[in-house]
Design an enzyme around this catalytic site. Structure first.
Site, mmCIF file in Angstrom:
data_model
loop_
_atom_site.group_PDB
_atom_site.id
_atom_site.type_symbol
_atom_site.label_atom_id
_atom_site.label_comp_id
_atom_site.label_asym_id
_atom_site.label_seq_id
_atom_site.Cartn_x
_atom_site.Cartn_y
_atom_site.Cartn_z
ATOM 1 N N LYS A 197 0.845 -1.201 0.000
ATOM 2 C CA LYS A 197 0.000 0.000 0.000
ATOM 3 C C LYS A 197 0.879 1.249 0.000
ATOM 4 O O LYS A 197 0.615 2.212 -0.720
ATOM 5 C CB LYS A 197 -0.949 -0.024 1.211
ATOM 6 C CG LYS A 197 -2.050 -1.073 1.043
ATOM 7 C CD LYS A 197 -2.897 -1.298 2.282
ATOM 8 C CE LYS A 197 -3.841 -2.484 2.037
ATOM 9 N NZ LYS A 197 -4.750 -2.779 3.145
ATOM 10 N N GLN A 249 -4.823 -1.601 9.249
ATOM 11 C CA GLN A 249 -4.742 -2.930 8.641
ATOM 12 C C GLN A 249 -5.405 -3.954 9.562
ATOM 13 O O GLN A 249 -5.126 -3.998 10.761
ATOM 14 C CB GLN A 249 -3.271 -3.291 8.368
ATOM 15 C CG GLN A 249 -3.075 -4.576 7.597
ATOM 16 C CD GLN A 249 -3.635 -4.541 6.178
ATOM 17 O OE1 GLN A 249 -3.722 -3.494 5.544
ATOM 18 N NE2 GLN A 249 -4.030 -5.688 5.670
ATOM 19 N N ASP A 273 -10.947 2.737 3.342
ATOM 20 C CA ASP A 273 -11.256 1.307 3.234
ATOM 21 C C ASP A 273 -12.746 1.071 2.951
ATOM 22 O O ASP A 273 -13.134 -0.012 2.527
ATOM 23 C CB ASP A 273 -10.906 0.582 4.548
ATOM 24 C CG ASP A 273 -9.588 -0.178 4.472
ATOM 25 O OD1 ASP A 273 -9.251 -0.660 3.382
ATOM 26 O OD2 ASP A 273 -8.928 -0.289 5.519
#
Ligand code: GUN
Length: 277
Positions: free
Chosen positions: A52, A96, A119
């Protein structure tokens, strides 16, 4: 039969986004900055987080990384999220998953400002998706839609079967297919006659988390099969939820593992990072 090349399509998307960022820089616009938080050092998570950060660098946006020890308390993590919510330089926040067991995932997801929820996991983002309002889309399902569209697979009017009902993949996936005017069925562990239901599908999206479970017995001749699963086999190789060798010859389109859905998640995360800027 066409193998859908997720690596190639994700590269195309990242290059489009890179060009967009160059334009923004030339115009003197504000450049996004993604905060990536990892708690603990799960090796798979470390790989995802690293990718990422690399993707941010590639498209030309900022990233800040917060690697917190496994024993970080929930309150400490919430304080960091609060600080990042209030930091004008930070435009996107990602924690995460999974987080360590002593931290409640839902509490964390809800604390991220919906304006920075790249997200697409916050209930506000999920609600917007459900009622068709603009908002951050969950990255993996949004990536599947891009794979279909960019491969020329029509969704409108098609029988779409999604196996799996997780908040991250199955549920948002089915809503996105519905939004594209597919006729959508969601299957899960309690579904009866799973094979028969799957055999109806023109588009079969598999997110069950069981290696190679879906064989040709589940697939209609000429179907498009999208495999969201990823597993490491004993021989060290990766495989999906679909038995690729058995299923591929019966499909019109199929995604491989690796190199199918996986790379799309990060491309769509980058797309979310450029949203609302
Ligand atoms: N863990 C597995 N997939 C994801 C994802 O898309 N986002 C985050 N934050 N964690 C994950």
């Amino acid at each position: 039969m066409q193998i859908i090349d997720g690596k190639k399509i994700s590269q195309e998307i990242k290059d489009e986004l890179k060009a967009k960022v160059e334009m923004m820089k030339a115009n003197g616009d504000k450049i996004p900055c993604l905060a990536v938080i990892q708690v603990g050092n799960d090796p798979a998570s470390s790989v995802y987080v690293g990718n990422k950060k690399k993707a941010c660098e590639y498209i030309g946006i900022g990233s800040k990384s917060y690697e917190l020890p496994e024993e970080t308390s929930q309150d400490e993590l919430l304080s960091l999220i609060d600080a990042l919510n209030n930091d004008d330089e930070i435009t996107g926040i990602l924690v995460q998953l999974p987080v360590p067991k002593h931290i409640d995932e839902d509490t964390i997801i809800r604390r991220i400002s919906p304006n920075k929820d790249v997200d697409g996991f916050h209930p506000m983002s999920v609600g917007a998706l459900l009622i068709g309002e603009d908002g951050f889309l969950s990255c993996t399902p949004a990536g599947v839609i891009q794979l279909l569209k960019r491969s020329g697979v029509e969704i409108a009017g098609k029988e779409c079967v999604v196996i799996g009902r997780s908040n991250i993949v199955g549920k948002p996936m089915s809503v996105l297919l519905l939004r594209e005017n597919g006729t959508v069925t969601i299957c899960h562990s309690r579904t009866k006659n799973l094979k028969e239901v799957c055999k109806r599908a023109d588009i079969l999206v598999v997110a069950i988390g069981k290696p190679k479970m879906i064989t040709s017995e589940y697939v209609k001749e000429g179907a498009c099969v999208i495999d969201v699963g990823i597993h490491r086999m004993e021989n060290g190789k990766l495989c999906g939820d679909v038995d690729f060798e058995d299923v591929a010859e019966h499909c019109s389109f199929i995604t491989p593992v690796p190199g199918g859905v996986g790379p799309m998640t990060i491309a769509m995360l980058m797309n979310n990072c450029l949203k609302n800027i």
